[in-house]
Design an enzyme around this catalytic site. Structure first.
Site, mmCIF file in Angstrom:
data_model
loop_
_atom_site.group_PDB
_atom_site.id
_atom_site.type_symbol
_atom_site.label_atom_id
_atom_site.label_comp_id
_atom_site.label_asym_id
_atom_site.label_seq_id
_atom_site.Cartn_x
_atom_site.Cartn_y
_atom_site.Cartn_z
ATOM 1 C CG HIS A 1 -0.192 0.349 2.508
ATOM 2 N ND1 HIS A 1 0.450 -0.601 3.238
ATOM 3 C CD2 HIS A 1 0.012 1.514 3.153
ATOM 4 C CE1 HIS A 1 1.013 -0.041 4.300
ATOM 5 N NE2 HIS A 1 0.766 1.244 4.278
HETATM 6 C C1 UD1 Z 1 -1.974 6.004 5.215
HETATM 7 C C2 UD1 Z 1 -0.671 6.602 5.746
HETATM 8 C C3 UD1 Z 1 0.417 5.555 5.686
HETATM 9 C C4 UD1 Z 1 0.007 4.296 6.409
HETATM 10 C C5 UD1 Z 1 -1.331 3.795 5.886
HETATM 11 C C6 UD1 Z 1 -1.805 2.633 6.714
HETATM 12 C C7 UD1 Z 1 -0.424 9.026 5.285
HETATM 13 C C8 UD1 Z 1 0.258 10.027 4.459
HETATM 14 N N1 UD1 Z 1 -0.245 7.737 4.925
HETATM 15 O O1 UD1 Z 1 -1.772 5.672 3.854
HETATM 16 O O2 UD1 Z 1 1.582 6.061 6.309
HETATM 17 O O3 UD1 Z 1 0.987 3.310 6.232
HETATM 18 O O4 UD1 Z 1 -2.301 4.843 5.968
HETATM 19 O O5 UD1 Z 1 -2.744 1.858 6.055
HETATM 20 O O6 UD1 Z 1 -1.080 9.368 6.232
HETATM 21 N N2 UD1 Z 1 -9.204 4.879 1.179
HETATM 22 C C9 UD1 Z 1 -10.431 4.277 1.055
HETATM 23 N N3 UD1 Z 1 -10.972 3.714 2.173
HETATM 24 C C10 UD1 Z 1 -10.374 3.752 3.393
HETATM 25 C C11 UD1 Z 1 -9.109 4.355 3.494
HETATM 26 C C12 UD1 Z 1 -8.534 4.919 2.369
HETATM 27 O O7 UD1 Z 1 -11.029 4.246 0.001
HETATM 28 O O8 UD1 Z 1 -10.932 3.236 4.376
HETATM 29 C C13 UD1 Z 1 -8.629 5.549 -0.003
HETATM 30 C C14 UD1 Z 1 -8.583 7.066 0.242
HETATM 31 O O9 UD1 Z 1 -9.767 7.686 -0.090
HETATM 32 C C15 UD1 Z 1 -7.432 7.491 -0.608
HETATM 33 C C16 UD1 Z 1 -6.500 6.265 -0.599
HETATM 34 O O10 UD1 Z 1 -7.280 5.166 -0.156
HETATM 35 O O11 UD1 Z 1 -7.853 7.712 -1.924
HETATM 36 C C17 UD1 Z 1 -5.309 6.485 0.299
HETATM 37 O O12 UD1 Z 1 -5.709 6.757 1.648
HETATM 38 P P1 UD1 Z 1 -4.828 7.702 2.589
HETATM 39 O O13 UD1 Z 1 -5.420 7.704 3.948
HETATM 40 O O14 UD1 Z 1 -4.580 9.004 1.941
HETATM 41 O O15 UD1 Z 1 -3.424 7.014 2.613
HETATM 42 P P2 UD1 Z 1 -2.992 5.504 2.864
HETATM 43 O O16 UD1 Z 1 -2.418 4.976 1.601
HETATM 44 O O17 UD1 Z 1 -4.112 4.758 3.488
HETATM 45 N N1 UDP Z 2 -3.717 -5.380 8.881
HETATM 46 C C1 UDP Z 2 -4.989 -5.948 9.014
HETATM 47 N N2 UDP Z 2 -5.643 -6.327 7.873
HETATM 48 C C2 UDP Z 2 -5.107 -6.184 6.633
HETATM 49 C C3 UDP Z 2 -3.812 -5.629 6.513
HETATM 50 C C4 UDP Z 2 -3.151 -5.230 7.657
HETATM 51 O O1 UDP Z 2 -5.490 -6.102 10.129
HETATM 52 O O2 UDP Z 2 -5.771 -6.554 5.647
HETATM 53 C C5 UDP Z 2 -2.998 -4.943 10.100
HETATM 54 C C6 UDP Z 2 -1.639 -5.575 10.265
HETATM 55 O O3 UDP Z 2 -1.747 -6.809 10.937
HETATM 56 C C7 UDP Z 2 -0.892 -4.526 11.067
HETATM 57 C C8 UDP Z 2 -1.472 -3.233 10.564
HETATM 58 O O4 UDP Z 2 -2.718 -3.563 9.967
HETATM 59 O O5 UDP Z 2 -1.158 -4.652 12.454
HETATM 60 C C9 UDP Z 2 -0.556 -2.591 9.572
HETATM 61 O O6 UDP Z 2 -1.211 -1.536 8.947
HETATM 62 P P1 UDP Z 2 -0.805 -1.011 7.507
HETATM 63 O O7 UDP Z 2 -0.039 -2.054 6.789
HETATM 64 O O8 UDP Z 2 -2.042 -0.491 6.898
HETATM 65 O O9 UDP Z 2 0.087 0.258 7.853
HETATM 66 P P2 UDP Z 2 1.605 0.516 8.257
HETATM 67 O O10 UDP Z 2 1.949 -0.339 9.416
HETATM 68 O O11 UDP Z 2 2.448 0.249 7.059
HETATM 69 O O12 UDP Z 2 1.622 1.970 8.572
#
Ligand code: UD1
Ligand code: UDP
Length: 362
Positions: free
Chosen positions: A208
């Site tokens: 991601h």
């Molecule tokens: C964010 C964090 C990243 C973290 C990740 C964990 C920032 C800059 N990045 O990245 O560090 O590792 O979360 O998962 O804060 N979206 C959905 N549904 C959701 C969530 C997101 O559709 O429930 C879509 C959003 O609308 C957006 C895209 O996914 O278009 C990215 O979401 P965003 O929260 O901006 O960043 P992440 O990639 O989730």
């Molecule tokens: N995780 C989860 N379901 C998923 C993917 C990840 O419960 O489908 C959990 C995972 O076990 C870990 C956390 O989400 O505890 C990690 O989050 P993510 O990879 O979104 O973010 P990051 O740690 O890179 O910021």
């Protein structure tokens, strides 16, 4: 009695906050009042609500419902809305986790109002300022009064930046969570049966990170690698909404024909999948560490990691996004014997207690 406003917004923050929130409610209820603010950054049921339900996190006192848009837009809107909450609640502390836009907005809103900030997961560095996470964490550390470092390496990073005051090696709250849920996941999750998976006979993959998903070449290389690995070993890929969207936009689904692509899975299912996997392939911070906690070899599709201990222990290999390198690393790492990680670099599983205790004492 002290009042703490906790700001969370993204999946990994719900998981980390669950550990601290539990300690506040069970052990410090007469000393700490916690007000929970969900920024709304992650909002799908399987990215948010499932974690509140499964990890027994109280319903947020505020949900700001702010998500999407550019970094500036999202962070700016959060800043504005969190400021209003803080003006109303007048807390002693604002508690933030990790390195997301919600982290930065929470910390910045607080410091401008002269409210003290406590940062859980302070001191981590990738030394790559092109990562949004690196910018967020450096800024949050700079304006925090208490900096809870998960590792000794994080303490050293702060020392090198001249930050000494308020730095505490608390251990990693994710390790607390892993100890609490590893057995529960095995007992309660039915994910292996549902997917027809055999223990130690599949690869678990997640992807991601912006540097991988937003670069079409890297995304294609990674998906090609997953497709190719799936010829020899089943690959299970719970897909982050960000990645799903880009895979469709770039028409990369055919590469994943043989991959079991899932919606994001709930936490207990994820922990069950991690423990049963032969190998984990990821660009997630949290998943790299969970692989280490559960002694599963990990291949990380990034050039650097903040969790250097996992690499030093020989349990994690950094490969970037090159298709051939990813495939070769999965072959090399599959035969890796589990490291003896009894000397835990991530604390003693009671990090959340130390964190709440420090908030009360300061
Ligand atoms: C964010 C964090 C990243 C973290 C990740 C964990 C920032 C800059 N990045 O990245 O560090 O590792 O979360 O998962 O804060 N979206 C959905 N549904 C959701 C969530 C997101 O559709 O429930 C879509 C959003 O609308 C957006 C895209 O996914 O278009 C990215 O979401 P965003 O929260 O901006 O960043 P992440 O990639 O989730
Ligand atoms: N995780 C989860 N379901 C998923 C993917 C990840 O419960 O489908 C959990 C995972 O076990 C870990 C956390 O989400 O505890 C990690 O989050 P993510 O990879 O979104 O973010 P990051 O740690 O890179 O910021």
């Amino acid at each position: 009695m002290i009042k703490v406003v906790t700001v969370v917004g993204a999946r990994p923050q719900f998981i980390k906050a669950a550990a601290v929130s539990r300690v506040i409610r069970d052990t410090y209820a007469d000393q700490v009042q916690e007000i929970l603010v969900h920024t709304g950054q992650h909002f799908d049921e399987n990215m948010s609500k499932v974690f509140f339900d499964e990890l027994d996190i109280p319903k947020p006192n505020y949900n700001l419902e702010i998500s999407g848009g550019s970094h500036g837009l999202m962070t700016g809107r959060m800043l504005e809305a969190i400021e209003q909450v803080l003006l109303k609640e007048k807390p002693d502390w604002v508690l933030v986790y990790g390195d997301t836009n919600s982290t930065l907005a929470g910390a910045l809103a607080a410091v401008k109002l002269h409210i003290r900030v406590a940062h859980v997961e302070a001191g981590l560095r990738s030394f790559n300022m092109r990562m949004p996470e690196e910018v967020n964490r450096v800024m949050a550390d700079r304006i925090s009064t208490l900096l809870f470092c998960p590792t000794e390496a994080a303490v050293k990073n702060l020392q090198l930046e001249g930050v000494k005051s308020g730095v505490i090696n608390s251990g990693d709250v994710m390790y607390d969570v892993a100890l609490t849920f590893r057995d529960q996941a095995r007992q309660r999750s039915t994910v292996l049966q549902r997917l027809g998976l055999t223990e130690k006979a599949f690869t678990l993959a997640t992807c991601h990170r912006a540097e991988n998903t937003d670069d079409p070449t890297r995304l294609k290389q990674i998906m090609s690698a997953l497709g190719s690995i799936a010829n020899d070993l089943p690959v299970v890929l719970p897909l982050h909404p960000r990645t799903r969207k880009l895979i469709y936009e770039q028409d990369l689904q055919p590469l994943l024909d043989r991959v079991t692509v899932l919606e994001p899975v709930a936490f207990l299912d994820m922990v069950a999948l991690e423990q049963a996997a032969k190998l984990i392939l990821t660009d997630s911070g949290g998943v790299q560490k969970e692989a280490f906690f559960y002694r599963v070899p990990c291949v990380t599709m990034r050039e650097e990691t903040e969790w250097v201990e996992t690499v030093h222990a020989g349990m994690n290999m950094l490969v970037g996004a090159d298709t051939d390198k990813i495939i070769q690393a999965t072959i090399d790492m599959q035969s890796k014997e589990p490291a003896n990680n009894d000397a835990q670099p991530y604390g003693n599983g009671r990090s959340a207690f130390g964190i709440v205790d420090a908030l009360v004492k300061h």
